[in-house]
Scaffold this active site. Structure first.
Site, PDB file in Angstrom:
ATOM      1  N   THR A   1      -2.263  -6.462   6.830  1.00  0.00           N
ATOM      2  CA  THR A   1      -2.388  -4.993   6.741  1.00  0.00           C
ATOM      3  C   THR A   1      -3.876  -4.665   6.837  1.00  0.00           C
ATOM      4  OG1 THR A   1      -2.753  -4.870   4.367  1.00  0.00           O
ATOM      5  CG2 THR A   1      -0.469  -5.043   5.088  1.00  0.00           C
ATOM      6  N   CYS A   2      -4.210  -3.374   6.723  1.00  0.00           N
ATOM      7  CA  CYS A   2      -5.633  -3.041   6.851  1.00  0.00           C
ATOM      8  C   CYS A   2      -6.454  -3.559   5.672  1.00  0.00           C
ATOM      9  CB  CYS A   2      -5.817  -1.550   7.046  1.00  0.00           C
ATOM     10  SG  CYS A   2      -4.987  -0.565   5.827  1.00  0.00           S
TER      11      CYS A   2
ATOM     12  N   GLN B   1       5.557  -3.063   4.436  1.00  0.00           N
ATOM     13  CA  GLN B   1       4.819  -4.032   5.254  1.00  0.00           C
ATOM     14  C   GLN B   1       5.243  -5.470   4.924  1.00  0.00           C
ATOM     15  OE1 GLN B   1       1.094  -2.460   3.939  1.00  0.00           O
ATOM     16  NE2 GLN B   1       0.705  -1.349   5.847  1.00  0.00           N
TER      17      GLN B   1
END
Lengths: 274, 426
Positions: free
Chosen positions: B55-56, B126
């Site tokens: 993920t970011c 996610q």
């Protein structure tokens, strides 16, 4: 049956207090596990209270609402019913602590003042009396709720204006909801109290041969109701809202409580049945 | 709970807690890279399970298999080679968790407890996607499946029994939260945007998502106002029409670059009176401000600026932080359940390994003797050896499955058998 009634009578304020503690923990300690159980807790309390009222009147062989403390117990019961409906409708538990605390006070006073005497007054056997008393009491309940919602509105409005984003801000519902509930409750209270009072006058005419008997309780009740009605109509015509409408609802209720207390404590009325 | 219980799982990770954004960017794996890497790691290192979460704010590689602890350093090198960066081998940026610590870490990640915005719900989605991807690639084993299931259960429990995900934690959502404290339901309300920049557009998008009825846009240039209004099917006005535009509006979001107030106290007073003090919620996101702050003193006017919204966000984040101890109790509860399952799982996996070991010994010895023994009667010999193996195994299985075992005792027995027959080597 009398002993069961006796035990239940003293258990009831304890049960109400326990529920108030539950709502205190939800409000100040944000206990989500408790939040998920309130419907079952309130419903159980409702059943217990209903059972208590039924047993007491079966034991004493009377009908409900036969004296002031009997009525207070019924008032607490009505508040509980109304609050349960509110909670199920808006899914917010922030008002519970305040509304149920008020119910607890009524139950507490009622429990320690029951007379435990068999009712003999013939007037109380009339079905019109039961309707008159019930409507009046539900009217009072609505006015009490209106005052509570108004106080909560004032608190939440102050939080919003002064950016106090604390626990009270978190827990209370939106201000427009509190305002709407307060105004609606006043309207319902005025209507029900009005019909209850009218029925009372009609009954007085039948029994005492006078629509307006010179009784201090009747006079004070009529005056308070008229003041409530006129102020409400004026406020609506002048399109008052928000803070001022809330102050009005609270002042009206203080007047109602003060008037009722004065009548109960300072004068003799034919409205005493014990 | 037995803290020494061996769980053959490990995680190699880079996150907002250990690495700056440039490193996280370099270590991140896009969807296609994840697909390729899942299979590569699984095959090259003979792993039993692989899961990649990117993920970011984090990139984590979960691996399962008996040899994971020995293979970790090689896997890190392989990750560096794959991404052509030296980050995964750098202890400064990377964290490694093994065994139960890795499982607990996974539980925290899926519940948002390890996120930058504590309790944020996106991470659960996610993780679900990452698991789906690994599952479809056929690189998940029983252990990884079980860890994922327990993690999902703990996440559900935490979100439904704590306030870890409640309250807005971004400025634009804080505006929506405040509006809900005034109007409770935003459906059917009218919004006025003063200015046509990105800030008001983003805020307006959040309000549209919550079901507001209409959007009006006021701007210095009508053309820009029309452009933004068309995105929301709204109406456009010029700045000198602002009072007219405000008539039936409930919410105002303002962010212009002007030097003077667009709505001064007297204007607000007139508007409030005209609206008969019906609530009007104003968010002033401009710097310098667009709306005279004195307006907040008027009945029915609720005016907030950027700092106020930040205060709401800070308060909500603090509330979420206060929920962490409650959430950790649920994680402990599910870690206990996982440990109980793990003990049983270890027994069945040990029995399988043991059976394979005994069968191998039997097979090798038979092969060695086959040339020296007469062929006739070989079937009886095979039957006899199989019978001996079963008898020997039976006693081991009986001890392992004994009902008198508590979790710790079971673990001790498993460890002794592993050591005795050198099962870890397999």
């Amino acid at each position: 049956m009398r002993s069961i009634s006796f035990v239940l009578n003293y258990l009831l304020p304890v049960a109400y207090l326990a529920v108030v503690v539950v709502y205190y923990r939800i409000f100040f300690h944000k206990q989500k596990e408790l939040e998920q159980k309130t419907t079952i807790i309130l419903s159980s309390l409702l059943v217990v209270h209903f059972f208590e009222i039924s047993i007491r009147h079966l034991a004493l062989n009377t009908i409900p609402l036969s004296n002031a403390f009997d009525s207070l117990s019924f008032l607490g019961f009505s508040i509980l019913v109304v609050y349960l409906i509110i909670e199920l409708t808006i899914k917010n538990k922030g008002t519970g602590l305040f509304i149920l605390s008020f119910a607890f006070v009524t139950i507490f006073i009622s429990a320690f003042n029951h007379q435990w005497q068999k009712e003999t007054n013939a007037l109380l056997s009339s079905p019109t009396f039961a309707i008159h008393a019930s409507l009046t009491l539900i009217g009072y309940t609505a006015l009490a709720l209106s005052a509570i919602f108004a106080v909560l509105y004032i608190m939440q409005n102050r939080n919003m204006k002064s950016r106090r984003f604390g626990i009270i801000y978190d827990q209370l519902p939106a201000i427009n909801y509190l305002e709407r509930m307060s105004i609606r409750s006043v309207a319902i209270g005025i209507i029900l109290l009005g019909v209850g009072i009218l029925l009372g006058h009609w009954q007085a005419a039948k029994i005492l041969d006078s629509y307006w008997p010179l009784d201090v309780k009747v006079i004070v009740s009529d005056i308070i109701w008229v003041v409530y009605l006129i102020t409400y109509i004026f406020a609506r015509l002048l399109k008052w809202r928000g803070r001022w409408m809330a102050y009005l609802a609270v002042s009206g209720f203080i007047l109602l409580v003060a008037g009722s207390l004065a009548v109960v404590l300072l004068s003799e009325s034919f409205h005493k049945f014990y | 709970m037995n803290n020494n219980q061996y769980v053959p799982v490990a995680v190699i990770g880079v996150s907002h807690k250990t690495a700056p954004v440039e490193i996280r960017e370099g270590a991140a794996l896009d969807n296609d890279s994840q697909q390729v890497l899942l299979t590569k790691l699984y095959n090259e290192f003979d792993l039993e399970g692989v899961l990649i979460l990117s993920t970011c704010n984090r990139t984590e590689v979960y691996v399962t298999g008996d040899e994971v602890n020995i293979l970790l350093s090689d896997i890190r090198k392989r990750l560096d080679a794959f991404k052509e960066v030296p980050y995964y081998s750098n202890d400064e940026y990377v964290y490694i968790h093994k065994g139960k610590t890795a499982v607990r870490h996974f539980f925290k990640v899926i519940s948002g407890l390890d996120s930058q915005m504590i309790g944020e719900p996106q991470i659960t989605g996610q993780v679900k996607l990452a698991y789906e991807q690994a599952h479809q690639a056929g690189v998940t084993d029983t252990l990884l499946n079980k860890i994922y299931n327990y993690a999902l259960q703990s996440e559900k429990k935490i979100r439904s029994n704590t306030f870890i995900s409640e309250g807005a934690v971004s400025i634009s959502f804080a505006g929506v939260e405040l509006a809900r404290k005034i109007f409770s339901n935003l459906e059917g309300l009218n919004v006025l945007l003063i200015g046509a920049g990105e800030t008001v557009e983003l805020a307006a998008t959040h309000f549209m998502e919550k079901g507001v009825r209409s959007i009006k846009v006021v701007n210095r240039t009508l053309q820009r106002a029309q452009q933004l209004a068309s995105k929301f099917n709204g109406q456009a006005f010029t700045l000198d029409q602002v009072e007219e535009a405000l008539t039936d509006v409930d919410i105002v979001i303002s962010a212009t670059a002007g030097e003077r107030y667009i709505l001064d106290y007297n204007q607000l007073k007139r508007i409030s009176k005209r609206r008969q003090h019906e609530p009007l919620f104003l968010i002033d996101l401009a710097m310098p401000r667009d709306i005279d702050p004195k307006g907040n003193q008027l009945d029915g006017i609720y005016l907030y600026n950027m700092d106020d919204l930040q205060e709401v966000v800070d308060k909500n984040l603090q509330n979420r932080r206060e929920e962490i101890p409650k959430a950790m109790k649920f994680i402990d509860q599910y870690m206990d359940e996982f440990s109980t399952w793990m003990a049983t799982y270890s027994i069945s996996s040990t029995i399988k390994q043991l059976r394979r070991y005994f069968d191998d010994v039997r097979y090798n010895e038979l092969q060695r003797l086959k040339s020296r023994l007469p062929q006739e009667g070989m079937e009886q010999v095979e039957y006899l050896t199989q019978s001996i193996v079963n008898k020997l195994l039976h006693q081991h299985i009986k001890i392992l499955k004994s009902k008198n075992n508590n979790a710790e005792r079971k673990q001790q027995k498993i460890e002794i058998i592993h050591e005795l027959y050198d099962l870890n080597r397999d």
